[in-house]
Structures are given as structure tokens and as C-alpha cells.
Design an enzyme around this catalytic site. Structure first.
Site, short mmCIF file in Angstrom:
data_model
loop_
_atom_site.label_atom_id
_atom_site.label_comp_id
_atom_site.label_asym_id
_atom_site.label_seq_id
_atom_site.Cartn_x
_atom_site.Cartn_y
_atom_site.Cartn_z
N ARG A 48 0.80 -1.22 0.00
CA ARG A 48 0.00 0.00 0.00
C ARG A 48 0.84 1.28 0.00
O ARG A 48 0.37 2.32 -0.45
CB ARG A 48 -0.92 -0.01 1.22
CG ARG A 48 -1.91 -1.19 1.13
CD ARG A 48 -3.10 -0.91 1.94
NE ARG A 48 -3.97 -2.06 2.01
CZ ARG A 48 -4.91 -2.19 2.92
NH1 ARG A 48 -5.07 -1.24 3.83
NH2 ARG A 48 -5.68 -3.24 2.93
N ASP A 159 -16.05 8.42 8.79
CA ASP A 159 -14.89 7.54 8.61
C ASP A 159 -13.64 8.41 8.72
O ASP A 159 -13.69 9.62 8.49
CB ASP A 159 -14.93 6.85 7.24
CG ASP A 159 -14.07 5.59 7.21
OD1 ASP A 159 -14.62 4.48 7.31
OD2 ASP A 159 -12.83 5.71 7.10
#
Ligand SMILES: C[S@@+](CC[C@H](N)C(=O)[O-])C[C@H]1O[C@@H](n2cnc3c(N)ncnc32)[C@H](O)[C@@H]1O
Length: 287
Positions: A48, A159
Site C-alpha cells: 500500500r 470515517d
């Protein structure tokens, strides 16, 4: 470095990535958002973060670690990249069914009598959870939705990851992603655009999508009638889970429901404030 540690899915790694880099990135992510990235997550970190190392024009993880130490924006991008945002429409559908059968009729009654109803999807990822929740509540009944949304009904969806919130706000999903939406609800609440389906603006406008770190300050007033906080505590250690559960309990009305993920559980002092009802569904019974 071992031969295995130098491979990225069987290929030689493009960037040098040492255990000390792993530790530095894991410490930063834990500090900022509580997510644990132990030794076994080395490949996840590499996979990532390597695109970020490349995008920043750097040649090693050590350089990237130094860079995010001084560049707050890039640090945010690193944290965003390391959140796991897996979700789906009507995931763990038994929670939506339970809410509709057990809680929603009382909340509709409350709205009809001029009361307020507040719902919170905490850690909503790209929006599938809050959209599913509203679709389940309204069924295919647009006029019910329009009437109740004119009353004092609000849904907050939060979030920590800005990129998933951006996606959530568009309400645009592939047909494949929407496959798990029951056909009747799909035709009532979405319309086709190219290969995608777009969620009806009635639902999109009904949800306030906001950035919020569950470990940080919550600039939220009042209590919620129901909170979905599913599949996020799995990334946290026990003290973080316990603290979060205590804060969620404080934010719930007595009688309100807390739904958590299938592999999560209540723990600590907060357990006494709830009674379990069904699978990973808890009703707050005392203040
Ligand atoms: C696996 S998804 C779960 C989504 C949805 N609740 C579900 O069950 O399908 C976990 C979400 O938690 C978010 N998250 C992780 N740490 C967080 C934190 N400290 N505060 C808020 N959200 C967080 C991630 O960005 C991610 O979108």
C-alpha cells in the site's frame, strides 16, 4: 534482509523496506488511528505504501518515513492508504433486519409525534453501510422516505479515510457492487448511468458524510437512537476497543441499539450497560 523479506508477491521489491521502516510506519498509524500493523503485515504495508514512495519521487521506505515525519499531508495519505475499507451493501444483513423489525417502528412513531431520531454509521467506509441502512428502513416507499426526511430524522456517517468518504458522497457504484442490494430496493433507489448505478439523491442528501477519527474528538451533539460501528474494532487493541465502546455507550440513548461486526464483542465495564439481542446486536439498558 531475508530473501523472503525482499520480495513483493514473488517479485524483487522496487524499494528498500527494512523492519525499522515497518516499525516506524506501524507506530505512526497506531498513534494516529489505533490500527495495529504487527510483523505479519509487512507485505500489506509494502503493497500500500510503495505507490506513495513512487508518487513522492523517493527511492526507499527510509526516505519516505523521514518525509512523512515532516509533511502532514503525506502523512495523512499514508494513514489513508493503510486503512482497510472492505465493505458491501447489506453486509451482515441480519443487523438491518433486526433494526427494521425491532427498532424502526418505534422511531417512526417518535418522528410522527414530532420527536427527533439520530442514526450513526461510525466507520462507514465508502457508504454501502449507511445507504443499505436507509434503504432497509424505507423499503421501496419513496413517499414514506420523503415524509420522514422532512421530519427530524438525521443520519450521520463518518470515517477517518477521506478517500472513501469522497466515494460515499458520490453514491455511484458498479452494478457488481450493487448486486447484493435486493432487486426491489435497487429499482426503487438507484438509476443506471453507463456501467454504474447511482443512488437516488433523496438518500444521498439524507446522509451527512463527515471525516471523524474514532480515537479523536467527536464534535457531535446529543445522543443517537442507534449506532452501527461494525468491523473497525478488529483493527484495534483491547484498551482502544474498551475506550471506544465506553464512548459509544455514552453517545447512545437508553433503549438505543449498538450493532458491531461479526467477529467483535463487547468488553470491559460497558458490558453491564447493554443487553445482548441476537447476533452482535446490543441494546443499551442503563445510563
Ligand atoms: C472494514 S471497514 C468497515 C466498513 C463498514 N462498517 C462495514 O462493516 O462494512 C473499516 C473502516 O474503518 C475505518 N477506520 C479505521 N480506523 C478508524 C478510526 N480510528 N476512526 C474512524 N474510522 C476508522 C476505515 O477507514 C474503514 O473504512
Amino acid at each position: 534482509m531475508s530473501a523472503a523479506a525482499a520480495l513483493d508477491n514473488g517479485r524483487a521489491r522496487e524499494f528498500d523496506f527494512q523492519p525499522a521502516d515497518h516499525r516506524a510506519i506501524a507506530a505512526l498509524v497506531y498513534e494516529e488511528v489505533g490500527i495495529l500493523l504487527p510483523e505479519g503485515k509487512a507485505q500489506l504495508i509494502y503493497g500500500r505504501i510503495a505507490p506513495r514512495v513512487r508518487a513522492c519521487g523517493l527511492s526507499s521506505f527510509a526516505d519516505y518515513v523521514a518525509f512523512i515525519g515532516r509533511d502532514g499531508e503525506e502523512r495523512g495519505r499514508a494513514v489513508d492508504a493503510l486503512t482497510t475499507n472492505h465493505t458491501s451493501f447489506f453486509r451482515e444483513n441480519h443487523h438491518f433486519e433486526d433494526f427494521v423489525d425491532r427498532i424502526w417502528p418505534g422511531l417512526v412513531d417518535k418522528l410522527n409525534k414530532g420527536g427527533r431520531v439520530r442514526l450513526w454509521s461510525a466507520a462507514c467506509s465508502s457508504g454501502e453501510e449507511p445507504y443499505s441502512w436507509l434503504m432497509a428502513a424505507f423499503g421501496a416507499d419513496r413517499s414514506l422516505a420523503q415524509r420522514l426526511l422532512k421530519a427530524d430524522l438525521r443520519m450521520l456517517a463518518t470515517d477517518v479515510s477521506p478517500s472513501v468518504l469522497e466515494k460515499a458522497r458520490t453514491g455511484r457504484y458498479s452494478k457488481e457492487t450493487m448486486r447484493t442490494v435486493p432487486a426491489g430496493l435497487r429499482s426503487a433507489w438507484t438509476k443506471g448511468e453507463g456501467d454504474d448505478l447511482i443512488v437516488d439523491p433523496i438518500l444521498r442528501d439524507a446522509i451527512a458524510f463527515k471525516p471523524l477519527n474514532l480515537l479523536g474528538d467527536w464534535p457531535i451533539k446529543g445522543r443517537f437512537d442507534t449506532i452501527f460501528c461494525r468491523n473497525v474494532m478488529i483493527y484495534f487493541d483491547e484498551p482502544t476497543k474498551e475506550k471506544l465502546l465506553g464512548r459509544l455507550a455514552d453517545r447512545l440513548e437508553v433503549g438505543g441499539m449498538l450493532y458491531i461486526g461479526h467477529s467483535e464483542r463487547l468488553l470491559g465495564a460497558v458490558t453491564g450497560k447493554f443487553r445482548p439481542i441476537g447476533r452482535t446486536a446490543y441494546q443499551k439498558v442503563s445510563a
